[in-house]
Design a protein around this motif. Structure first.
Motif: not given
Length: 618
Positions: A1-8, A27-29, A46-50, A68-74
């Motif tokens: 899973x990819x995480x993004x930090x939010x600064x205080x 990340x959806x592939x 791709x457009x519908x899922x953002x 190997x690269x994605x959290x979810x696969x279609x």
């Protein structure tokens, strides 16, 4: 899973928010093979899922790469082909990506693996909602509408399969809530432990034995499972606050070792750690920041002057001399709103304290919209499905009773019992439950949100779930009468004096605002609507458009179009809205249907130069 930090932000230093883990981006592939139809379908998704990663080309190479690269696969391949390719890749359902197969025509979205833990079921639902496909969910809990224990968003340990099987088979499952945080509804065979005071098991002796157990706790899962005599699942809600201070340059391994020792010494679960706190002087300490990243938390610093005012069991004058507060670890835990469980523990370079956040129930005030099911928002559906207690005015409850999950208590009340309804909802939330208080339209517009908040909500979290209000539904039916400035006014004088209502009517009429009249006429309140029309007639021309929409977006829907001079109040009832146009509102003819009612926005690019607030009669 990819995480993004939010600064205080500086505000967070002074007023910390509810504990949250950093936002995650899944990340959806999409693996499309060589089919042009699949590529077109992938572009639509791709457009519908953002945003997704599309893997075009040889599927036998690219599906393992996506794995190997994605959290979810279609997968846009056939179900059998997808199965053969991923079979050698399967390792653990807790870590494998979820896979959804979409057929070439886009009619079905089928979760193949990772339905719960991998998120494939939820992805299939999203695909279905976005494209009109059918989500084919084959997991037993989804088929029966029962909340799955591994989809609550909490870490868990134990025998999920065995405990879930006992739930599905109707055998007695004991629920032990050591921490009374909100849970979704569970079937009647899941009974509260004796001190919980909930469901009493009444079946025969043969069925009276506990077949499985669900434990909600922040105690260490291994300790709980060691005591288990039946299949058991331990759920770890986010309850614990860890406060830490350290010398400059203390490395993350040292800090993590101290934290593990403190948790183990108290028999607490690392999975339940919800917040990591410190003092502002340590906000940039690399070891603390790295520990927060490991725990998937934000480091939450407090100002030194804030911590200096907190009474703690073990203050230190030495610490006060260095950072301006006699305590860091204990004080930051207490400042975060937790009750201290583990007083300060020291190592050579750091201090650590642990506290527990008070349990808080959740009350969702849910707007159901005008009544049509397809105008009920997905957020409202989720709030109802997650509620153990659903309450509302009878007609509104009947609209959504089928959405409540097995085991939920649903209560319908009568008109005029709003105070009792709110009291019951707040009381259930204060007991630690998830509650949905449903109302029509939008809860903040002539509905239940304001009285709930005024009633008093100490000790609970209140979530207002917006809905499509009646004025918006009526406006859409008519065309665009609310296309410019407008007002909504209720003619009900049950809670507002008529002189106050009349002042507002005069102001709206003088301001040339399109005006929507709620609660316009009842069996006993018959004179208020004629008086309102009289007020508008003094400021608007006799040909001003007026529309009456009754039972908007329901089977009995009806519309009456008129002009101000000839409105018949007899066609109006409590299920109606009356929309009085402004001086620029007009009927626009439309072939094959009644005319549209439109208030122009006066866009200059349309060449319209009229004044939307022109004097009456212009």
């Amino acid at each position: 899973m990819t995480t993004r930090e939010t600064p205080e932000t500086p505000e967070t230093l002074e007023t910390p928010e509810t504990p949250e883990t950093p936002a995650t981006t899944e990340r959806i592939g999409q693996v499309v093979g060589s089919s042009p139809a699949a590529r077109r379908r992938a572009a639509e998704l791709d457009a519908a899922l953002g945003g997704t990663t599309i893997y075009p080309g040889p599927s036998t190479e690219l599906l393992p790469r996506a794995w190997a690269e994605c959290d979810l696969i279609v997968s846009h391949l056939a179900l059998g082909a997808t199965t053969r390719i991923i079979a050698p890749l399967l390792a653990d359902k807790k870590t494998d990506p979820g896979v959804v197969v979409v057929d070439e025509a886009g009619r079905f979205a089928v979760p193949l693996v990772g339905g719960h833990a991998g998120g494939a079921n939820e992805l299939a639902r999203r695909i279905a909602a976005a494209t009109g496909a059918t989500a084919v969910l084959t997991t037993a809990t989804d088929g029966l509408g029962i909340a799955a224990l591994d989809t609550l968003g909490w870490p868990y340990r134990g025998d999920v399969a065995g405990t879930t099987r006992a739930v599905l088979d109707g055998r007695r499952v004991e629920l032990v809530r050591e921490y009374r945080c909100p849970l979704p509804p569970l079937p009647d065979n899941v009974t509260q432990a004796p001190d919980g005071g909930e469901t009493v098991w009444t079946r025969g002796d043969d069925d009276n034995r506990v077949a499985a157990r669900i434990v909600v706790t922040d105690r260490a899962g291994a300790l709980v499972l060691a005591e288990a005599d039946v299949p058991t699942v331990v759920l770890h809600p986010p309850t614990l606050v860890v406060g830490m201070g350290c010398n400059s340059g203390t490395d993350v391994e040292h800090l993590h070792a101290l934290l593990r020792e403190a948790l183990a010494g108290a028999g607490l679960a690392a999975e339940s750690v919800a917040a990591l706190t410190t003092i502002d002087a340590k906000a940039g300490e690399i070891g603390l920041l790295q520990l927060a990243a490991r725990l998937r938390l934000h480091l939450r610093p407090f100002l030194a002057e804030t911590l200096a005012e907190v009474a703690v069991p073990t203050p230190s004058t030495v610490v006060a001399g260095h950072v301006g507060s006699p305590s860091v670890a204990e004080a930051s835990v207490l400042a975060r709103g937790a009750v201290l469980l583990v007083p300060k523990r020291k190592s050579t370079d750091a201090t650590c304290a642990i506290g527990r956040l008070p349990a808080r129930g959740r009350l969702s005030v849910v707007g159901l919209g005008p009544g049509a099911r397809d105008l009920l928002t997905p957020r409202a559906v989720r709030a109802i499905q997650e509620a153990r207690y659903v309450v509302g005015y009878g007609p509104y409850v009947r609209q959504i009773r089928d959405l409540a999950r097995p085991g939920a208590q649903v209560e319908a009340s009568t008109m005029g019992s709003e105070q009792d309804r709110i009291a019951k909802a707040v009381a259930r939330a204060r007991s630690g439950d998830a509650v949905a208080l449903v109302c029509g339209g939008d809860p903040a517009i002539y509905a239940m949100a304001s009285p709930v908040l005024e009633y008093g909500t100490d000790g609970i979290d209140v979530v207002v779930v917006p809905g499509i209000t009646a004025s918006l539904a009526a406006s859409a039916i008519l065309g665009a009468p609310l296309g410019h400035d407008h007002a909504t006014i209720s003619l009900s004088d049950l809670h507002t004096t008529w002189p106050a209502i009349e002042r507002r009517l005069v102001a709206a009429a003088e301001g040339d605002l399109v005006t929507v009249l709620y609660n316009p006429r009842s069996r006993t309140r018959t004179w208020q609507l004629p008086r309102a029309l009289e007020i508008f007639a003094a400021h608007r021309g006799p040909r001003t458009p007026v529309a009456v929409v009754t039972q908007a977006e329901r089977r009995q829907e009806g519309t009456v179009l008129a002009e101000l001079a000839d409105v018949d109040p007899a066609v109006v009832d409590m299920n109606s809205l009356v929309i009085i146009g402004s001086s620029s509102t007009s009927y626009l003819p439309c072939e094959g249907r009644p005319p549209y009612l439109v208030t122009p926005r006066d866009y200059t690019w349309m060449g319209v130069e009229q004044d939307a607030c022109a004097p009456s009669g212009s």
